[in-house]
Design a protein around this motif. Structure first.
Motif, mmCIF file in Angstrom:
data_model
loop_
_atom_site.group_PDB
_atom_site.id
_atom_site.type_symbol
_atom_site.label_atom_id
_atom_site.label_comp_id
_atom_site.label_asym_id
_atom_site.label_seq_id
_atom_site.Cartn_x
_atom_site.Cartn_y
_atom_site.Cartn_z
ATOM 1 N N PRO A 195 0.808 -1.227 0.000
ATOM 2 C CA PRO A 195 0.000 0.000 0.000
ATOM 3 C C PRO A 195 0.838 1.273 0.000
ATOM 4 O O PRO A 195 0.348 2.329 -0.379
ATOM 5 C CB PRO A 195 -0.805 -0.112 1.303
ATOM 6 C CG PRO A 195 -0.822 -1.561 1.610
ATOM 7 C CD PRO A 195 0.481 -2.113 1.121
ATOM 8 N N VAL A 196 2.101 1.177 0.432
ATOM 9 C CA VAL A 196 2.966 2.360 0.400
ATOM 10 C C VAL A 196 3.746 2.407 -0.910
ATOM 11 O O VAL A 196 3.929 3.474 -1.503
ATOM 12 C CB VAL A 196 3.948 2.332 1.585
ATOM 13 C CG1 VAL A 196 4.748 3.618 1.622
ATOM 14 C CG2 VAL A 196 3.209 2.108 2.881
ATOM 15 N N VAL B 8 -4.126 -3.665 0.370
ATOM 16 C CA VAL B 8 -4.799 -3.620 1.674
ATOM 17 C C VAL B 8 -5.793 -4.760 1.779
ATOM 18 O O VAL B 8 -5.856 -5.471 2.799
ATOM 19 C CB VAL B 8 -5.509 -2.261 1.866
ATOM 20 C CG1 VAL B 8 -6.369 -2.290 3.104
ATOM 21 C CG2 VAL B 8 -4.493 -1.147 1.949
ATOM 22 N N THR C 181 -3.384 -0.543 11.089
ATOM 23 C CA THR C 181 -2.737 -0.131 9.843
ATOM 24 C C THR C 181 -3.693 -0.233 8.669
ATOM 25 O O THR C 181 -3.879 0.713 7.912
ATOM 26 C CB THR C 181 -1.527 -1.042 9.566
ATOM 27 O OG1 THR C 181 -0.740 -1.125 10.752
ATOM 28 C CG2 THR C 181 -0.714 -0.533 8.411
ATOM 29 N N GLN D 50 -5.299 2.680 6.362
ATOM 30 C CA GLN D 50 -4.966 2.721 4.942
ATOM 31 C C GLN D 50 -6.211 2.634 4.074
ATOM 32 O O GLN D 50 -6.329 3.319 3.053
ATOM 33 C CB GLN D 50 -4.011 1.577 4.602
ATOM 34 C CG GLN D 50 -2.617 1.816 5.184
ATOM 35 C CD GLN D 50 -1.682 0.642 4.968
ATOM 36 O OE1 GLN D 50 -2.122 -0.468 4.743
ATOM 37 N NE2 GLN D 50 -0.398 0.903 5.061
ATOM 38 N N THR E 28 -0.467 6.342 3.874
ATOM 39 C CA THR E 28 -0.516 4.896 4.091
ATOM 40 C C THR E 28 0.680 4.436 4.929
ATOM 41 O O THR E 28 0.546 3.546 5.766
ATOM 42 C CB THR E 28 -0.543 4.129 2.758
ATOM 43 O OG1 THR E 28 0.480 4.663 1.919
ATOM 44 C CG2 THR E 28 -1.873 4.249 2.083
ATOM 45 N N ALA F 159 0.065 4.937 8.657
ATOM 46 C CA ALA F 159 -0.778 3.990 9.383
ATOM 47 C C ALA F 159 0.032 2.806 9.884
ATOM 48 O O ALA F 159 -0.308 2.196 10.896
ATOM 49 C CB ALA F 159 -1.912 3.516 8.479
ATOM 50 N N THR G 242 -4.722 9.259 12.131
ATOM 51 C CA THR G 242 -3.971 8.011 12.268
ATOM 52 C C THR G 242 -2.688 8.273 13.046
ATOM 53 O O THR G 242 -2.305 7.466 13.912
ATOM 54 C CB THR G 242 -3.604 7.429 10.890
ATOM 55 O OG1 THR G 242 -4.656 7.734 9.992
ATOM 56 C CG2 THR G 242 -3.419 5.958 10.966
#
Lengths: 523, 500
Positions: free
Chosen positions: A22-23, A61, A113, A117, A155, A158, A291
């Motif tokens: 996700p990052v 995710v 997390t 996200q 993201t 998180a 977050t």
């Protein structure tokens, strides 16, 4: 074997690419956008790559959530540097776990997390679609890269479990917004950008100071280690420094969530920014800030609860009251939204004020915050979608007042119904059951902890906010003799409008989602 | 028969969703159809409940909704809810029928059905949070009714109308937000939001302080809706401005949500807490009875007068609840229904008069009304006579029992008999202001410019006829309704309601 040895020798942590998908996906998309722009800037391709990046991240995710196992990555495995006659680094004795000597993992895939996200990505996809044909996206490359950078930061935030990663991610998530605002390229946009820039610098300073103090007090950057140190009855001097650090860090984050009195930048910036960017600020940036607060306070500093909780409580009460009072008097739609966003931020942090020090209490409070955030983001996107449409069709453009909505129910019944429903969700009144459940969830820890002044202030704010949400709704239904042209809905906007409306209805019927976030241990 | 109650609640909501998409003429008739189906379901549900006994919860259905909060979609019906469900069904049919001729508008009918659905959900909800959600559901439709179809001929025009609508919604929303705090407190301390279980526990598991705080908050929220003096100031403007359909719904159904909440939630779930709050509740109730009565003595606007008299009537209901005796509670429930019937009748009649005269001022309506418009004159007379509590008409029994309950109440402490006496004085004031109205409409010579106004049409007569019948039947035969509520009332009160 080789990797083990390198790891042991140099302390280079191993990276789990799936956990970081996700990052990584937004970052890769960002690079691709730059590359395409350099080679041959084709607009649809740029849009496609950006959207694909966000969707891949969302897919990541979803995969991690379905997989269900907890992954951690970027962990220091603990290397002790030359002591007692040994030359060079040597592995940690097996009797000690890395966290005992101040090490841990920088990134963790947990419920917290993934929930953070997911909220960020949903909001980002919505904002991107709104911006595709909208104002401010003429310079597509700039817009898309900045948006992707924001998302990557949010993201990463998180999953961040150490102070350095947290700070870097938070700044990555918020600084690009300045560029996005400046994209409007007029005096107001420039002024808004400068306002935000100054705010960002000030808040970064506070955050860094706070983090420095926390490191000084506990000797570690890792949140789990910090939590352990603070929980083990440390010296009073240590506590004083740590509390001071927590306060400064909180103030820094307060700017990002625009908590009163750190909110002054919000209305000017919203009014100065292109509308889809204002939507981004009010959803993605806010989610990032929340977050950050949840990670820092809930995972790193639960032991200092007695110090920061009253502060959060006061800030929440001030924020919702001031936001609502000023919003009551606003006439320009986007300014009203800006102030209502400020008020909603108060609700988002409200449960944290009553988290208590038990792990379950903290988990419940953080879950409540995120639940409220989810409801707010979905309803907020729906409102912004309609506001963007009105701005495109009204002669006053983005500066349009609430009068632009007079009689809208006759010409645009569907969009009006969506707006009315979303406003009911924000107000927390049926048929907006989603918002009502979110308010119940947010108030529950507060009532449970018997923080009556705070609870009563919050309850009265429900009525305050209702006043202006209903004023807006009433205008939709008012009679008008002005013939307004019918709208031409673009596909991307239609998707956002429909998606956000479906989200509002779906989460109202399945309100269990809002209340049931983070069922397991908070990590 | 587990489908019965969900159908009862969902049918009007479905109607409210579908109707705005239909053409006006057809939609209004379809609205009557939906309301009739609802009424039929209500009658069927009441019959089913009655055959197995009103004393227990019947027709229960439950399904998880929000597990994390323990919120279940849990419906059921017993002797307390059945009469209110019937009343709601009946009034909804009458209002929809009324709207077929007078100002037909599909959206207005949709709002009426939404209010009906929300009220039915409130009366059958057996989960605290579900009760709260249903309680809030009626707010927006009712706000729309006042805000969109409200009277703009009052001084101030649209500003007055908007102000009345906002005042209604903001007062009630503030009250219910505070009530929500109380509800959350109960749920947090007991770990359940299931009303049947909470009633069974009767406050066990909560300290007296907790109960008092929760009872205070919940009573406050419900008192705004009821309304209780001095929180009643939203009611007269709302009634003055609302169209006839809105006024009937407001007085006939919405005010009942508040008192129903007191009987269903405050009394059985927080008995010890309500004991502490009761003297205050009773005090405000009797002050409201006298205050509203005195205001009625000088009120010139007939619609406002009926609204203010509602505050007085609801004062009796509150007094009956505050007494926490079986007699008082029975009286409260009886007065609740009676007020629903009589005030609906009065608002229909006053609405018809106002449509003809374009004013509800007594000096315009009054002189020689009975000679000019005999049918409307008689209907108004019946409503007024019922309102002053004449024996043999509906209102009498409820108020008598409420006063009797207060007289023997232990919850009110030393204030029991003083309150009963003040309330009795209130009935005398009610007689005074209604007789003043009667004198005005029976005497005087009609002004020349108002000759030739049409009397009640057949349509209007048909609409109010069921209410006339109900007023007389409830007055002459109080037995059936009293026996319906008798069994449950003892279950709701602590210790079976035995007066020590």
């Amino acid at each position: 074997m080789l990797t083990d040895i390198t790891g042991t020798l140099t302390g280079v942590p191993r990276i789990d690419a799936v956990a970081l998908l996700p990052v990584i996906a937004p970052v890769v998309a960002l690079l691709l956008v730059l590359l395409i722009d350099a080679v041959r800037p084709v607009k649809p391709l740029l849009n496609l790559v950006t959207l694909a990046g966000l969707l891949t991240a969302a897919g990541g995710v979803a995969y991690l959530a379905l997989e269900g196992t907890e992954r951690s990555t970027a962990c220091s495995i603990g290397v002790v540097v030359g002591t007692a006659g040994l030359s060079g680094p040597s592995p940690l004795p097996e009797s000690l776990s890395p966290s005992d000597v101040g090490f841990g993992c920088s990134y963790l895939v947990s419920d917290l997390t993934l929930t953070g996200q997911a909220i960020v990505l949903v909001a980002a996809i919505g904002c991107l679609l709104l911006a595709l044909d909208g104002p401010g996206a003429e310079d597509r490359t700039a817009h898309h890269t900045l948006l992707l950078a924001t998302v990557a930061g949010a993201t990463a935030l998180a999953g961040a479990r150490d102070l350095a990663t947290l700070t870097v991610a938070l700044e990555t998530a918020t600084l690009p917004a300045i560029g996005l605002i400046a994209l409007r390229r007029d005096a107001q946009g420039a002024q808004a950008a400068v306002t935000l820039l100054l705010t960002a610098i000030a808040s970064l300073g506070l955050l860094l100071l706070g983090i420095g103090l926390l490191f000084l007090a506990t000797g570690s950057l890792y949140l789990s280690r910090i939590a352990d140190v603070l929980a083990s009855d440390p010296d009073e001097k240590v506590l004083v420094v740590a509390v001071a650090g927590a306060m400064f860090a909180l103030a820094g984050i307060g700017f990002k969530i625009s908590l009163v009195p750190f909110h002054q930048w919000t209305p000017d910036t919203y009014a100065g920014a292109p509308l889809p960017v204002a939507a981004l600020l009010s959803t993605v940036s806010k989610a990032a800030g929340l977050t950050a607060a949840a990670v820092l306070l809930g995972i790193g500093l639960p032991a200092l609860h007695d110090a920061w909780a009253p502060l959060i409580g006061v800030l929440a009460a001030l924020t919702m009251t001031a936001g609502n009072l000023v919003a009551l008097r606003q006439q320009v739609a986007v300014r009203l939204l800006a102030w209502s966003t400020v008020a909603q931020a108060g609700w988002v942090v409200l449960p944290l004020a009553a988290s208590g020090t038990t792990r379950d209490g903290v988990r419940e409070a953080v879950a409540a915050s995120l639940g409220y955030l989810l409801a707010y983001v979905v309803a907020g996107l729906a409102v912004f979608a309609v506001v963007v449409l009105v701005a495109r069709h009204h002669r006053a453009g983005e500066e349009h007042t609430l009068e632009a909505y007079r009689g809208l129910a006759r010409t645009e019944p569907v969009a009006s119904a969506v707006l009315a429903f979303a406003l009911a969700c924000l107000a927390g009144l049926p048929p907006g059951v989603m918002g009502l459940i979110a308010k119940v969830v947010a108030l529950r820890p507060v009532v449970d902890a018997q923080l009556w002044p705070l609870a009563v202030v919050a309850a009265l704010n429900v009525a305050l906010a209702l006043a202006y949400y209903l004023r807006w709704t009433a205008l939709l239904l008012a009679t008008t003799d002005q013939a307004t042209p019918r709208w031409r809905l673009r596909p991307a906007e239609g998707i956002v409008l429909g998606g956000a409306a479906a989200g509002c209805v779906g989460l109202s019927i399945g309100a269990g989602t809002i209340a049931g976030l983070l069922p397991d241990l908070l990590r | 028969m587990s489908w019965l109650l969900p159908a009862l609640v969902l049918v009007p909501f479905a109607g409210a969703l579908v109707l705005p998409g239909l053409p006006d003429r057809f939609a209004v008739r379809a609205g009557v159809g939906v309301a009739l189906v609802t009424l039929a379901l209500a009658v069927l549900a009441t019959y089913e409940t009655g055959t197995t006994g009103f004393g227990r919860m019947q027709l229960e259905v439950r399904t998880d909704w929000v597990p994390a909060l323990g919120l279940q979609a849990h419906l059921g019906m017993d002797g307390v809810s059945a009469p209110l469900v019937l009343l709601t069904g009946l009034l909804s049919v009458l209002v929809c029928l009324y709207l077929t001729r007078v100002g037909p508008d599909r959206n207005l009918v949709a709002c009426v059905l939404a209010v009906t659905g929300g009220s039915l959900a409130t009366f059958t909800a057996l989960d605290l949070l579900l009760f709260f959600i249903a309680f809030e559901t009626v707010l927006i439709p009712m706000w729309l009714v006042i805000r969109i179809w409200g009277d703009t001929t009052q001084p101030g025009g649209t500003a007055t109308r908007n102000d009345a609508a906002s005042r209604f919604v903001l007062y009630t929303a503030t009250g219910s937000a505070l009530m929500l705090l109380g509800i959350i407190l109960v749920i947090a301390r007991t770990g359940t939001s299931d009303l049947t279980e909470l009633i069974e526990r009767g406050g066990a598991g909560m300290s007296v302080t907790t109960q008092t705080v929760a009872a205070g908050l919940i009573v406050l929220g419900l008192a705004v809706k009821t309304p209780m003096w001095p929180l009643h100031t939203w009611l007269p403007p709302a009634h003055t401005i609302a169209p006839t359909a809105g006024s009937v719904l407001l007085a006939g159904i919405l005010l009942k949500l508040g008192t129903y909440g007191l009987v269903r939630v405050a009394v059985p779930v927080l008995p010890a807490g309500l004991q502490n709050v009761a003297p205050w509740l009773g005090g405000f109730a009797v002050v409201g009875i006298v205050w509203a009565g005195l205001a009625c003595l000088t009120e010139r606007d007939l619609k406002r007068l009926v609204a203010l008299s509602s505050v007085a009537h609801m004062g009796f209901v509150l007094l009956g609840v505050a007494s926490m005796t079986p007699t008082g509670l029975q009286g409260a429930l009886y007065a609740n229904i009676a007020h629903g019937v009589v005030s609906a009748l009065l608002f229909f009649v006053v609405g018809a008069l106002k449509d003809r005269h374009h004013s509800a001022d007594l000096s315009v309506l009054g002189p020689g009304l009975r000679d000019r418009l005999p049918r409307l004159g008689w209907l108004l007379t019946l409503g007024a006579v019922a309102g002053l509590g004449l024996p043999g008409l509906a209102v009498f029994w409820g108020e008598l029992l409420a006063i009797a309950g207060a007289w023997q109440s232990s919850a009110l402490g030393a204030l029991d008999r003083p309150y009963a006496v003040i309330a009795a004085v209130g009935t005398a004031i009610a007689a005074a202001y209604w007789l003043r109205v009667l004198r005005l409409i029976w005497q005087g010579t009609p002004p020349a410019d108002q000759a030739g106004l049409p009397d009640a049409t057949h349509h209007e007569t048909v609409v109010v006829l069921p209410l006339v019948v109900a007023t007389v039947v409830l007055g002459l035969l109080p037995g059936p309704l009293l026996s319906t509520t008798a069994g449950v009332v003892r279950l709701l009160l602590p210790g079976g309601g035995v007066v020590p």
